[in-house]
Design an enzyme around this catalytic site. Structure first.
Site, PDB file in Angstrom:
ATOM      1  N   ASP A  94      24.726  39.555  52.645  1.00 31.87           N
ATOM      2  CA  ASP A  94      25.493  40.020  51.496  1.00 31.87           C
ATOM      3  C   ASP A  94      26.907  40.349  51.948  1.00 31.87           C
ATOM      4  O   ASP A  94      27.094  41.142  52.883  1.00 31.87           O
ATOM      5  CB  ASP A  94      24.829  41.264  50.905  1.00 31.87           C
ATOM      6  CG  ASP A  94      25.509  41.805  49.658  1.00 31.87           C
ATOM      7  OD1 ASP A  94      26.523  41.206  49.214  1.00 31.87           O
ATOM      8  OD2 ASP A  94      25.033  42.812  49.129  1.00 31.87           O
TER       9      ASP A  94
ATOM     10  N   SER B 157      25.381  46.528  42.580  1.00 28.43           N
ATOM     11  CA  SER B 157      26.613  45.778  42.736  1.00 28.43           C
ATOM     12  C   SER B 157      27.763  46.444  41.977  1.00 28.43           C
ATOM     13  O   SER B 157      28.121  47.580  42.286  1.00 28.43           O
ATOM     14  CB  SER B 157      26.396  44.324  42.301  1.00 28.43           C
ATOM     15  OG  SER B 157      27.454  43.496  42.714  1.00 28.43           O
TER      16      SER B 157
ATOM     17  N   HIS C 217      22.395  39.272  48.373  1.00 23.64           N
ATOM     18  CA  HIS C 217      22.924  40.004  47.232  1.00 23.64           C
ATOM     19  C   HIS C 217      22.263  39.481  45.954  1.00 23.64           C
ATOM     20  O   HIS C 217      22.075  38.282  45.796  1.00 23.64           O
ATOM     21  CB  HIS C 217      24.442  39.803  47.141  1.00 23.64           C
ATOM     22  CG  HIS C 217      25.099  40.672  46.119  1.00 23.64           C
ATOM     23  ND1 HIS C 217      25.585  41.925  46.425  1.00 23.64           N
ATOM     24  CD2 HIS C 217      25.344  40.479  44.804  1.00 23.64           C
ATOM     25  CE1 HIS C 217      26.100  42.464  45.338  1.00 23.64           C
ATOM     26  NE2 HIS C 217      25.967  41.606  44.337  1.00 23.64           N
TER      27      HIS C 217
END
Length: 306
Positions: free
Chosen positions: A247, A153, A277
């Protein structure tokens, strides 16, 4: 297919526990995610554990060095959390698993967080950690050992930025980059941001909350913020890219993988079906995490055979 049952159950429990992150202030959000740490368990015991204080511009950051027996390389790991939340303590179990399964000394980077330390502080901290790992490569593994930069991320964003910087600066030598559902276009607006089924633990609204804490709108197109917008990706190290089906960041991660491949960079990429995610770091909570770690390990084994 819908999101997997374990993830659906986890999301239901989180919804009952309190409001989403974008309705909280930064300290409260950190406390909420930090409370998940006991659920991760302890992780395998490495041969040694060392916490290092690294002096950086304007302060210090902490590195956690998890060294397996006879390490074959160095894995510098930058945690996720939207540049606002997350910590090396929360990622300790994942780091231990990565050290154990990759056979690489895993270095977790405690970069400073926004909004107290906005962009580009996290970038500069990540760059300083990469320089430290390169200078200590022989002590961490061996003089000629591979150095892999990785992150999920926001951490994937920082890893990709550092790989670009290293290419343009002529070093440090990075032998591979591992990008787990990376944020690559902070100035982008991809379809996956708006798909209703993707508004889960990370949503378009929470992503805006993270970005507003981290970086002003007018700077989001800079290369150190949006590596996916770089004019050329040629000459970058081999990449391993993991994305999740559900996501908001899915499309930009997959676009980045495609651009790397088109630029002649060796790429191994996989979309993890039925995952959201944040699945990767949720060891011992979501079964998809183990599958993601297995893919990372197998991909590195292809690049650096044991």
């Amino acid at each position: 297919m819908p999101i997997d049952e374990a993830t659906a159950g986890f999301l239901a429990a989180m919804a009952q526990a309190g409001p989403p992150v974008h309705e909280l202030d930064a300290p409260t959000a950190r406390a909420v995610t930090g409370a998940l740490k006991p659920m991760y368990g302890e992780g395998p015991e490495p041969d040694s554990v060392e916490d290092v204080k690294l002096a950086v511009a304007g302060g210090t950051i902490e590195l956690r060095v998890l060294r397996p027996l006879a390490p074959r390389g160095v894995l510098l790991y930058l945690h996720g959390g939207g540049w606002v939340i997350g910590s090396i303590d929360e990622y300790d179990t994942l780091g231990r698993i990565l050290a154990d399964q990759t056979g690489m000394t895993t270095v977790l980077v405690g970069y400073r967080k926004a909004p107290e330390h906005p962009y580009p502080t996290a970038v500069e901290d990540a760059w300083a950690a990469l320089d430290w790992a390169d200078r200590h490569r022989a002590e961490l593994a061996a003089e000629d050992a591979p150095l892999v930069i990785a992150g999920d991320s926001a951490g994937g964003n920082l890893a990709a930025v550092c790989a670009l910087r290293a290419r343009d600066a002529g070093g440090p030598r990075i032998d591979a980059q591992v990008l787990v559902y990376p944020a690559t276009r902070l100035d982008g607006d991809f379809p996956s941001y708006h798909e209703p089924e993707n508004q889960l633990l990370l949503s378009a609204e929470s992503m805006r909350w993270f970005l507003d804490h981290y970086i002003p709108v007018e700077r989001r197109g800079e290369r150190d913020a949006s590596p996916g917008g770089a004019e050329s990706l040629a000459g970058l190290p081999p990449a391993v890219v993991l994305t999740a089906e559900f996501d908001p960041l899915r499309d930009e991660g997959e676009e980045f993988a495609a651009r790397l491949e088109a630029a002649g960079v060796p790429v191994q990429s996989r979309r993890f079906e039925r995952q959201m995610h944040a699945f990767f770091q949720m060891v011992n909570i979501l079964p998809g995490s183990a599958e993601g770690v297995d893919y990372l390990v197998e991909s590195l084994d292809r690049l650096f055979p044991r």
